[in-house]
Motif scaffolding. Structure first.
Motif, PDB file in Angstrom:
ATOM      1  N   GLU A  49       0.822  -1.210   0.000  1.00 20.76           N
ATOM      2  CA  GLU A  49       0.000   0.000   0.000  1.00 20.76           C
ATOM      3  C   GLU A  49       0.859   1.264   0.000  1.00 20.76           C
ATOM      4  OE1 GLU A  49      -2.379  -0.589   3.436  1.00 20.76           O
ATOM      5  OE2 GLU A  49      -3.785  -1.970   2.444  1.00 20.76           O
ATOM      6  N   ALA A  50       2.020   1.214   0.664  1.00 20.65           N
ATOM      7  CA  ALA A  50       2.871   2.408   0.778  1.00 20.65           C
ATOM      8  C   ALA A  50       3.679   2.667  -0.484  1.00 20.65           C
ATOM      9  CB  ALA A  50       3.804   2.263   1.972  1.00 20.65           C
ATOM     10  N   GLY A  51       4.014   1.643  -1.239  1.00 21.55           N
ATOM     11  CA  GLY A  51       4.879   1.806  -2.399  1.00 21.55           C
ATOM     12  C   GLY A  51       6.329   1.959  -1.974  1.00 21.55           C
ATOM     13  N   GLY A  52       7.234   2.131  -2.918  1.00 23.85           N
ATOM     14  CA  GLY A  52       8.646   2.247  -2.603  1.00 23.85           C
ATOM     15  C   GLY A  52       9.260   0.893  -2.294  1.00 23.85           C
ATOM     16  N   TRP A  53      10.488   0.939  -1.797  1.00 22.83           N
ATOM     17  CA  TRP A  53      11.231  -0.282  -1.493  1.00 22.83           C
ATOM     18  C   TRP A  53      11.060  -0.631  -0.010  1.00 22.83           C
ATOM     19  CZ3 TRP A  53      13.702  -3.132  -5.179  1.00 22.83           C
ATOM     20  CH2 TRP A  53      13.967  -2.518  -6.403  1.00 22.83           C
ATOM     21  N   THR A  54      10.846  -1.921   0.271  1.00 26.97           N
ATOM     22  CA  THR A  54      10.755  -2.408   1.650  1.00 26.97           C
ATOM     23  C   THR A  54      11.568  -3.680   1.763  1.00 26.97           C
ATOM     24  OG1 THR A  54       8.549  -1.481   2.006  1.00 26.97           O
ATOM     25  CG2 THR A  54       9.234  -3.240   3.484  1.00 26.97           C
ATOM     26  N   LEU A  55      12.352  -3.781   2.821  1.00 29.68           N
ATOM     27  CA  LEU A  55      13.149  -4.982   3.093  1.00 29.68           C
ATOM     28  C   LEU A  55      12.610  -5.648   4.345  1.00 29.68           C
ATOM     29  CD1 LEU A  55      15.594  -6.882   2.781  1.00 29.68           C
ATOM     30  CD2 LEU A  55      16.932  -5.214   4.084  1.00 29.68           C
ATOM     31  N   LEU A  56      12.188  -6.897   4.217  1.00 33.62           N
ATOM     32  CA  LEU A  56      11.756  -7.691   5.357  1.00 33.62           C
ATOM     33  C   LEU A  56      12.894  -8.637   5.725  1.00 33.62           C
ATOM     34  CD1 LEU A  56       9.041  -6.587   4.220  1.00 33.62           C
ATOM     35  CD2 LEU A  56       7.976  -8.713   4.985  1.00 33.62           C
ATOM     36  N   ASP A  57      13.487  -8.404   6.872  1.00 35.71           N
ATOM     37  CA  ASP A  57      14.636  -9.180   7.334  1.00 35.71           C
ATOM     38  C   ASP A  57      14.145 -10.362   8.161  1.00 35.71           C
ATOM     39  OD1 ASP A  57      17.079 -10.115   8.135  1.00 35.71           O
ATOM     40  OD2 ASP A  57      17.586  -8.400   9.389  1.00 35.71           O
ATOM     41  N   HIS A  58      14.398 -11.569   7.668  1.00 37.92           N
ATOM     42  CA  HIS A  58      13.964 -12.801   8.329  1.00 37.92           C
ATOM     43  C   HIS A  58      12.477 -12.777   8.665  1.00 37.92           C
ATOM     44  CE1 HIS A  58      17.643 -15.121   8.683  1.00 37.92           C
ATOM     45  NE2 HIS A  58      18.292 -13.986   8.959  1.00 37.92           N
ATOM     46  N   PRO A  59      11.630 -12.631   7.654  1.00 40.19           N
ATOM     47  CA  PRO A  59      10.185 -12.731   7.913  1.00 40.19           C
ATOM     48  C   PRO A  59       9.815 -14.172   8.247  1.00 40.19           C
ATOM     49  CG  PRO A  59      10.599 -12.677   5.567  1.00 40.19           C
ATOM     50  CD  PRO A  59      11.925 -12.454   6.221  1.00 40.19           C
ATOM     51  N   MET A  60       8.629 -14.344   8.800  1.00 39.35           N
ATOM     52  CA  MET A  60       8.135 -15.696   9.115  1.00 39.35           C
ATOM     53  C   MET A  60       6.931 -15.984   8.232  1.00 39.35           C
ATOM     54  SD  MET A  60       8.562 -18.437  10.943  1.00 39.35           S
ATOM     55  CE  MET A  60       9.547 -18.002  12.377  1.00 39.35           C
ATOM     56  N   LEU A  61       6.993 -17.106   7.523  1.00 40.19           N
ATOM     57  CA  LEU A  61       5.919 -17.527   6.637  1.00 40.19           C
ATOM     58  C   LEU A  61       5.393 -18.879   7.083  1.00 40.19           C
ATOM     59  CD1 LEU A  61       7.723 -16.691   3.266  1.00 40.19           C
ATOM     60  CD2 LEU A  61       6.114 -15.226   4.495  1.00 40.19           C
ATOM     61  N   ALA A  62       4.172 -19.186   6.720  1.00 37.65           N
ATOM     62  CA  ALA A  62       3.573 -20.482   7.055  1.00 37.65           C
ATOM     63  C   ALA A  62       3.110 -21.153   5.777  1.00 37.65           C
ATOM     64  CB  ALA A  62       2.404 -20.301   8.019  1.00 37.65           C
ATOM     65  N   LEU A  63       3.331 -22.453   5.700  1.00 37.65           N
ATOM     66  CA  LEU A  63       2.911 -23.239   4.543  1.00 37.65           C
ATOM     67  C   LEU A  63       2.241 -24.504   5.039  1.00 37.65           C
ATOM     68  CD1 LEU A  63       3.003 -23.434   1.421  1.00 37.65           C
ATOM     69  CD2 LEU A  63       5.143 -24.709   1.673  1.00 37.65           C
ATOM     70  N   ASP A  64       1.065 -24.783   4.515  1.00 33.39           N
ATOM     71  CA  ASP A  64       0.335 -25.987   4.934  1.00 33.39           C
ATOM     72  C   ASP A  64       1.015 -27.224   4.363  1.00 33.39           C
ATOM     73  OD1 ASP A  64      -2.348 -27.131   6.083  1.00 33.39           O
ATOM     74  OD2 ASP A  64      -2.091 -28.071   4.116  1.00 33.39           O
ATOM     75  N   VAL A  65       1.419 -28.117   5.250  1.00 35.39           N
ATOM     76  CA  VAL A  65       2.074 -29.365   4.858  1.00 35.39           C
ATOM     77  C   VAL A  65       1.349 -30.519   5.527  1.00 35.39           C
ATOM     78  CG1 VAL A  65       4.208 -30.698   4.878  1.00 35.39           C
ATOM     79  CG2 VAL A  65       4.301 -28.217   4.611  1.00 35.39           C
ATOM     80  N   ALA A  66       0.686 -31.323   4.721  1.00 32.68           N
ATOM     81  CA  ALA A  66      -0.038 -32.485   5.236  1.00 32.68           C
ATOM     82  C   ALA A  66      -1.023 -32.098   6.331  1.00 32.68           C
ATOM     83  CB  ALA A  66       0.921 -33.548   5.746  1.00 32.68           C
ATOM     84  N   GLY A  67      -1.671 -30.933   6.158  1.00 36.09           N
ATOM     85  CA  GLY A  67      -2.704 -30.533   7.086  1.00 36.09           C
ATOM     86  C   GLY A  67      -2.244 -29.749   8.292  1.00 36.09           C
ATOM     87  N   SER A  68      -0.960 -29.518   8.433  1.00 40.59           N
ATOM     88  CA  SER A  68      -0.458 -28.737   9.563  1.00 40.59           C
ATOM     89  C   SER A  68       0.504 -27.679   9.051  1.00 40.59           C
ATOM     90  CB  SER A  68       0.233 -29.633  10.588  1.00 40.59           C
ATOM     91  OG  SER A  68       1.331 -30.290  10.004  1.00 40.59           O
ATOM     92  N   PRO A  69       0.606 -26.523   9.758  1.00 42.64           N
ATOM     93  CA  PRO A  69       1.458 -25.449   9.254  1.00 42.64           C
ATOM     94  C   PRO A  69       2.937 -25.714   9.507  1.00 42.64           C
ATOM     95  CG  PRO A  69       0.438 -24.792  11.316  1.00 42.64           C
ATOM     96  CD  PRO A  69      -0.130 -26.135  10.970  1.00 42.64           C
ATOM     97  N   ALA A  70       3.750 -25.460   8.493  1.00 39.60           N
ATOM     98  CA  ALA A  70       5.202 -25.475   8.644  1.00 39.60           C
ATOM     99  C   ALA A  70       5.660 -24.020   8.599  1.00 39.60           C
ATOM    100  CB  ALA A  70       5.850 -26.274   7.518  1.00 39.60           C
ATOM    101  N   PHE A  71       6.378 -23.588   9.634  1.00 42.45           N
ATOM    102  CA  PHE A  71       6.823 -22.201   9.722  1.00 42.45           C
ATOM    103  C   PHE A  71       8.208 -22.073   9.086  1.00 42.45           C
ATOM    104  CE2 PHE A  71       3.733 -22.579  13.184  1.00 42.45           C
ATOM    105  CZ  PHE A  71       2.896 -21.520  12.868  1.00 42.45           C
ATOM    106  N   LEU A  72       8.324 -21.131   8.170  1.00 47.58           N
ATOM    107  CA  LEU A  72       9.517 -20.978   7.350  1.00 47.58           C
ATOM    108  C   LEU A  72      10.080 -19.578   7.529  1.00 47.58           C
ATOM    109  CD1 LEU A  72       7.864 -22.429   4.123  1.00 47.58           C
ATOM    110  CD2 LEU A  72       9.156 -23.727   5.830  1.00 47.58           C
ATOM    111  N   GLU A  73      11.414 -19.461   7.482  1.00 47.91           N
ATOM    112  CA  GLU A  73      12.068 -18.178   7.704  1.00 47.91           C
ATOM    113  C   GLU A  73      13.111 -17.924   6.622  1.00 47.91           C
ATOM    114  OE1 GLU A  73      14.207 -15.718  11.373  1.00 47.91           O
ATOM    115  OE2 GLU A  73      13.805 -17.869  11.553  1.00 47.91           O
ATOM    116  N   PRO A  74      12.705 -17.265   5.524  1.00 50.60           N
ATOM    117  CA  PRO A  74      13.697 -16.913   4.488  1.00 50.60           C
ATOM    118  C   PRO A  74      14.670 -15.867   5.001  1.00 50.60           C
ATOM    119  CG  PRO A  74      11.568 -15.942   4.002  1.00 50.60           C
ATOM    120  CD  PRO A  74      11.353 -16.832   5.183  1.00 50.60           C
ATOM    121  N   ASP A  75      15.807 -15.761   4.320  1.00 47.53           N
ATOM    122  CA  ASP A  75      16.794 -14.759   4.711  1.00 47.53           C
ATOM    123  C   ASP A  75      16.234 -13.349   4.586  1.00 47.53           C
ATOM    124  OD1 ASP A  75      18.751 -16.676   5.262  1.00 47.53           O
ATOM    125  OD2 ASP A  75      19.382 -16.751   3.167  1.00 47.53           O
ATOM    126  N   ALA A  76      15.504 -13.116   3.511  1.00 43.68           N
ATOM    127  CA  ALA A  76      14.914 -11.787   3.314  1.00 43.68           C
ATOM    128  C   ALA A  76      13.859 -11.861   2.218  1.00 43.68           C
ATOM    129  CB  ALA A  76      15.977 -10.761   2.940  1.00 43.68           C
TER     130      ALA A  76
END
Length: 362
Positions: A120-147
């Motif tokens: 919504e804000a536009g411009g450049w944004t860096l998310l450092d070690h965000p936390m993502l969730a992905l459904d794996v076999a019916g349960s969430p797997a929490f994932l942490e990319p570098d950026a």
């Protein structure tokens, strides 16, 4: 299946990427789906694994990552702009939101909110070690990319920071492939987040070209390469869809099958052997059970121990004994290209050995 009072081992991006690298292995699929600690299982089977990074590699990687992200990620954003989005405005100033929150679920929600605000804000944004969730076999797997970087047009890019070098602009293909498979997991998780933010304007788009950042040559300076991960994403998505049907694999197992490391070795071995594995030498770099599976594969004389390319060339010949019998003319259809090639190779070998014996005579 993992035993009473045995906590489930959470899946991370490396484990999910390894699944995608060997989609035909039913053993790994059910063990990962059940949350079994494969490292503990391998030790209980008498084949402990050396799989994993050394402490030195971890320390070196953390130091390099900190250097790349210094000064608000200025160098990292410069590389993203140069390699992936040179037409956008230069990232002179970027927003780096605070993603701290209690627990993985809280951090996941905070990351989703930060992504929405960045679009919504536009411009450049860096998310450092965000936390993502992905459904794996019916349960969430929490994932942490570098950026994750949000571009001015609202699109999202996954950034993988690795400590292996790029020499003259290229890196070890095997390591790049592993990084691409890992990044594909993050892309799938980001697509789930984007699907829940369709009301945003502009609509978020997850880029299928990720940025791989590595040391340049033998220095500690950063360089980067854009890596297309569409193929890895498709393979990973198919494998995760297959994981959601692990009950089909479990239905074919003997009643009461359990993989608890505390069981007697004989019982544990029988449980593991009840699930077929698809071993290949590449498993040594990606699976904790690789040494056990390699030993079993060798004892069975399976040609998969020689590598997937060899296995593919041999067609229906699945064991070393069958290959040798086909070469001797005792097995197989002479019209089969694999059988014909083996017999031709055997004839050439016999001819060469015969000539050497003649040359050795006085």
């Amino acid at each position: 299946m993992r035993g009473p009072d045995v906590p489930a081992k959470a899946l991370d991006a490396r484990a999910l990427a390894a699944l995608a690298a060997n989609p035909g292995c039913r053993r790994r699929a059910i063990l990962d789906g059940a949350g079994v600690d494969k490292a503990g299982l391998a030790s209980a089977l008498g084949a402990p694994s050396a799989f994993g990074q050394s402490q030195f590699a971890l320390t070196r990687g953390n130091a390099f990552e900190a250097r790349v992200k210094a000064d608000g990620g200025a160098e990292l954003l410069r590389l993203v702009h140069a390699r992936l989005d040179p037409g956008a405005e230069p990232p002179r100033e970027a927003h780096v939101p605070d993603l701290s929150a209690p627990g993985p679920a809280g951090r996941t929600a905070r990351t989703a909110l930060a992504l929405r605000e960045a679009v919504e804000a536009g411009g450049w944004t860096l998310l450092d070690h965000p936390m993502l969730a992905l459904d794996v076999a019916g349960s969430p797997a929490f994932l942490e990319p570098d950026a994750v970087v949000v571009h001015p047009d609202g699109s999202w890019t996954v950034v993988e920071i690795k400590s292996f070098p790029m020499l003259d602009g290229s890196a070890d293909p095997a390591k790049v492939g592993a990084a691409a498979r890992q990044a594909a997991v993050y892309v799938l998780a980001l697509e789930d987040v984007a699907g829940r933010l369709q009301d945003s304007a502009p609509a978020p788009r997850v880029r299928h070209r990720i940025l791989l950042v590595c040391p340049r040559d033998f220095s500690n300076l950063a360089t980067a390469s854009a890596v297309d991960i569409r193929k890895q994403r498709a393979v990973t998505a198919r494998q995760l869809a297959r994981l959601t049907r692990i009950e089909e694999i479990a239905a074919g197992l003997p009643e009461g099958t359990c993989f608890a490391p505390g069981l007697p070795a004989e019982e544990l071995t029988a449980a593991v052997e009840a699930v077929p594995a698809t071993y290949a030498p590449e498993c040594l770099a990606a699976c904790e059970l690789a040494f056990h599976c390699r030993e079993r594969s060798r004892s069975a004389g399976a040609v998969t121990t020689l590598g997937r390319p060899v296995r593919a060339e041999l067609g229906g010949l699945s064991t070393v004994d069958d290959v040798l019998a086909a070469a001797r003319g005792e097995l197989g259809d002479p019209g089969d290209p694999a059988v014909a090639a083996l017999r031709r190779a055997a004839a050439l070998r016999a001819e060469a050995l015969s000539g050497r014996e003649v040359a050795a005579c006085p």
